[in-house]
Scaffold this active site. Sequence first.
Site, PDB file in Angstrom:
ATOM      1  N   LYS A 275       0.829  -1.199   0.000  1.00  0.00           N
ATOM      2  CA  LYS A 275       0.000   0.000   0.000  1.00  0.00           C
ATOM      3  C   LYS A 275       0.872   1.260   0.000  1.00  0.00           C
ATOM      4  O   LYS A 275       2.039   1.211   0.400  1.00  0.00           O
ATOM      5  CB  LYS A 275      -0.888   0.017   1.247  1.00  0.00           C
ATOM      6  CG  LYS A 275      -1.947  -1.068   1.301  1.00  0.00           C
ATOM      7  CD  LYS A 275      -2.701  -0.986   2.621  1.00  0.00           C
ATOM      8  CE  LYS A 275      -3.753  -2.073   2.721  1.00  0.00           C
ATOM      9  NZ  LYS A 275      -4.881  -1.857   1.785  1.00  0.00           N
ATOM     10  N   ARG A 349     -10.355 -11.649   1.638  1.00  0.00           N
ATOM     11  CA  ARG A 349     -11.224 -12.708   1.110  1.00  0.00           C
ATOM     12  C   ARG A 349     -10.552 -14.074   1.188  1.00  0.00           C
ATOM     13  O   ARG A 349     -11.229 -15.098   1.284  1.00  0.00           O
ATOM     14  CB  ARG A 349     -11.643 -12.358  -0.320  1.00  0.00           C
ATOM     15  CG  ARG A 349     -10.522 -12.308  -1.326  1.00  0.00           C
ATOM     16  CD  ARG A 349     -10.847 -11.443  -2.538  1.00  0.00           C
ATOM     17  NE  ARG A 349     -10.821 -10.029  -2.189  1.00  0.00           N
ATOM     18  CZ  ARG A 349     -11.091  -9.054  -3.052  1.00  0.00           C
ATOM     19  NH1 ARG A 349     -11.413  -9.346  -4.310  1.00  0.00           N
ATOM     20  NH2 ARG A 349     -11.051  -7.788  -2.674  1.00  0.00           N
TER      21      ARG A 349
END
Length: 497
Positions: A275, A349
Amino acid sequence: MPMKFEFTFSKSHRPAGGSAVLLQVAGAKEPAGVAVVDPEGVLPKAAKIGKFSGKALSSLDIVAPHGSPADRIILLGLGDAAALTSHDWLKAGGAAAAKLRSADKATIFLDAPGVDVTGKAAADFALGMEMNAYAFDSYKTRKSDDESKSAQKVVKVTIVTGMVIAAKKAFATVQSIGEGVFLARDLVNEPANVLGPVEFAARAKELEKLGVEVETLTEREMKKLGMGALLGVAQGSSRPPRLVVMQWKGGKAKDKPLAFIGKGVVFDTGGISIKPASGMEEMKGDMGGAAAVTGLMHVLAARKASVNAVGIIGLVENMPDGSAQRPGDIVTSMSGQTIEVINTDAEGRLVLCDALWYCNDRFKPKAMIDLATLTGAIMVALSNHYAGLFSNDDRLAEQLLKAGTTTHERLWRMPLGKEYDKMIDSKFADMKNTGGRHGGSVTAAQFLKRFVKDTPWAHLDIAGTAMGSPTDEINQSWGSGFGVRLLDELVRANYES
């Protein structure tokens, strides 16, 4: 300064100094308690001069007039009496708490003329005060120049209402809700160097004191179960992952449980798909789903909910060391389905898919609800005022939407469909972990749907609501505890025997 309220409920009370809060609905001639604190009848003129009309959350703060037993009087508006909801009482309590930060003691006159004040309303008002007062400042060594670290302000509050017995009973219940919300807030606010997967699991284990059965699966145990998706996320960190299973058995032994699954990425760098530096510190909150599930299990146990519930949280840290998984890697989930990792920052996920499969395979629940700070895309769609709701079951979705409206932890239903499912097909594996920029929150939910079979399931994407949402009367904290009250209401309204 940390502030705590000590509440007493009473049918009548004459203040001996301190602050008096008088509630008034819109259009009423006078507020509650006026006969006690305004013997000279000066409040109507003060309200007129101050243009106070009882509008929701409006207030007028004055020095108590001559002859009053109080030192200070606060008029607080409730708004339209006919439209008052539980959330309105919470907000009113929060507004009162904000006005009482300098007080040592206070009397709240709750029974405003023109409104039917129930015991639940009185309890909600008190809970709203507590929720407003919550502060996470344990790492500040000094709060101000004249304040020590250990200082905590205790404000003694007498709530005057005709529904004393009902209020006391209701408050005992809503206090457990507050405790669950505060636990979730604490977990989200805690820095990641303090709260790793092992430490989070230890916090969850403390629920055993309330009668929750807690077991913790280690990395070795997860390997035996074939949780390659979850473990792939964890392999870049020196801190071992954990899967925590919490069971509350408050229902009949034969009843299938209701299951809640939380994403618990205690810190998310993005992994190899790292990030940007700006704002990365907020990724300590990427376990907001796991925090909400833990807080919910606290509530259900503390209030002795008559339901069987399972809470499962997958706890990992997503780091980019030499052992971290790479874009292009293919992992095998517990279900046997293979996943091509396109982006290591689409890691939540991967954690959830193994946790969902494990839950379904072991417990055969009547329904599964997962919570996750899953996608930035949901914030693009809904900002931070609603959480995204995805579901394969209309009945469950409607129950959640209604619970969200009741608690004001609001949800907006988003689509699922074959068209989105095609977007996560992979050339090299059964699926890939991201479908690209378009419809990002939908393809993430579509990915999870592949791991729930036909079990009624809902996915709540709380990326915009679990942390950093706008402060209001009942939340002044960065970590909001979103989902705890919502899911408790879901259970209470639909699943308790």
